[in-house]
Design a protein around this motif. Structure first.
Motif, mmCIF file in Angstrom:
data_model
loop_
_atom_site.group_PDB
_atom_site.id
_atom_site.type_symbol
_atom_site.label_atom_id
_atom_site.label_comp_id
_atom_site.label_asym_id
_atom_site.label_seq_id
_atom_site.Cartn_x
_atom_site.Cartn_y
_atom_site.Cartn_z
ATOM 1 N N GLU A 2 50.318 37.454 44.139
ATOM 2 C CA GLU A 2 49.237 38.365 43.713
ATOM 3 C C GLU A 2 49.080 38.329 42.189
ATOM 4 O OE1 GLU A 2 48.877 42.896 44.227
ATOM 5 O OE2 GLU A 2 49.191 42.038 46.232
ATOM 6 N N ASN A 3 50.252 38.337 41.510
ATOM 7 C CA ASN A 3 50.222 38.284 40.045
ATOM 8 C C ASN A 3 49.629 36.979 39.558
ATOM 9 O OD1 ASN A 3 51.402 40.706 39.942
ATOM 10 N ND2 ASN A 3 53.420 39.988 39.261
ATOM 11 N N ARG A 6 45.928 37.003 39.907
ATOM 12 C CA ARG A 6 45.348 37.881 38.883
ATOM 13 C C ARG A 6 45.359 37.192 37.516
ATOM 14 N NH1 ARG A 6 49.287 42.168 37.752
ATOM 15 N NH2 ARG A 6 49.983 40.496 36.403
ATOM 16 N N ARG A 10 42.210 35.976 35.227
ATOM 17 C CA ARG A 10 42.080 36.424 33.832
ATOM 18 C C ARG A 10 41.875 35.221 32.907
ATOM 19 N NH1 ARG A 10 46.742 40.452 32.694
ATOM 20 N NH2 ARG A 10 45.638 41.806 34.119
#
Ligand code: SF4
Length: 197
Positions: A2-3, A6, A10
Motif C-alpha cells: 500500500e505504501n 502511494r 506521489r
C-alpha cells in the motif's frame, strides 16, 4: 504494498508537474513509468516518442510494436514487467539528450528503482544504459561505438543485475539490425527464467 503504491503515485504526480529541465517547455505531458509495480524486471527506455508524448503512455508508437515482439521472443509479457524512461519528457524532434537533462531526470529514475526494487534492470540503448551503469558504479565507456560490446552482457551491481540491450527503435532506423537485436533479447530468457544467473 500500500505504501509503495502511494509513494509511486506521489512520485508520478511530481513528475507530471516537473519543471526541473527545459524539456518541460516542449512536452505535451510527462510520461510516467507503468506496469507491474512488483516486477522482477524493469526496462528503461530513453524518452517518450511523439505518440507517447500525446497519449501519456509508454511504448505505444511504432517502436512499441517492435518492443513487444522482442519481449515475446524472450518469453516475457509486457504485463509482467515495469517500464519507464530515462527522461520522462519528449526530446524535441527526437534529438539526443543533453547531460543536464539526464542528470535532472535521473533523480526520478533512482526513486523508481528504489520503490519497485527489481531484480534485473534492462536499460535500452546507449544513453539509458550508460546512465544506469553509472548510477550503480559500473565503469562504462563514454562513446557510443565502444558501448556496442556492452549490449547483451550481464553486469552485477550491489543488489541488482544490469543487462543493457539495444533500443527497439534501432530496428526502425535500420531493419538489417533485427536478427542481431533479436538474438540479444533472447538471452534475456535465460536471465528471466533462472534467478541464480
Ligand atoms: S525530462 Fe525529467 S527533469 Fe526534465 S522536465 Fe521532464 S520530468 Fe522534469
Amino acid at each position: 504494498m500500500e505504501n509503495q503504491s502511494r509513494d509511486l503515485a506521489r512520485l508520478h504526480e511530481e513528475i507530471r508537474a516537473c519543471t526541473r529541465c527545459p524539456l518541460h517547455r516542449t512536452r505535451t505531458q510527462a510520461v510516467c513509468g507503468e506496469g507491474n509495480r512488483r516486477a522482477r524486471l524493469m526496462l528503461i527506455a530513453q524518452a517518450p516518442g511523439e505518440r507517447e508524448d500525446r497519449e501519456g503512455r509508454m511504448f505505444i508508437g511504432p517502436s512499441g510494436k517492435i518492443f513487444e515482439e522482442l519481449l515475446e521472443s524472450a518469453g516475457i509479457c509486457r504485463e509482467d514487467v515495469y517500464l519507464t524512461n530515462l527522461l520522462k519528457c519528449r526530446l524535441p524532434k527526437n534529438r539526443r539528450p543533453r547531460q543536464d537533462e539526464i542528470r535532472a531526470c535521473s533523480a526520478y529514475l533512482k526513486r523508481e528503482i528504489l520503490l519497485v526494487e527489481p531484480e534485473i534492470l534492462v536499460p535500452l540503448g546507449f544513453y539509458a544504459a550508460r546512465q544506469v551503469l553509472k548510477l550503480f558504479g559500473v565503469p562504462a565507456p563514454q562513446g557510443r561505438e565502444a558501448f556496442k560490446d556492452f549490449y547483451g552482457r550481464l553486469f552485477l551491481a550491489p543488489g541488482v543485475k544490469i543487462f543493457p540491450l539495444p533500443h527497439p527503435s534501432c530496428i526502425l532506423h535500420n531493419p538489417t539490425h533485427k536478427p542481431g537485436v533479436l538474438e540479444k533479447y533472447r538471452r534475456l530468457r535465460t536471465l528471466w527464467g533462472n534467478e541464480s544467473v
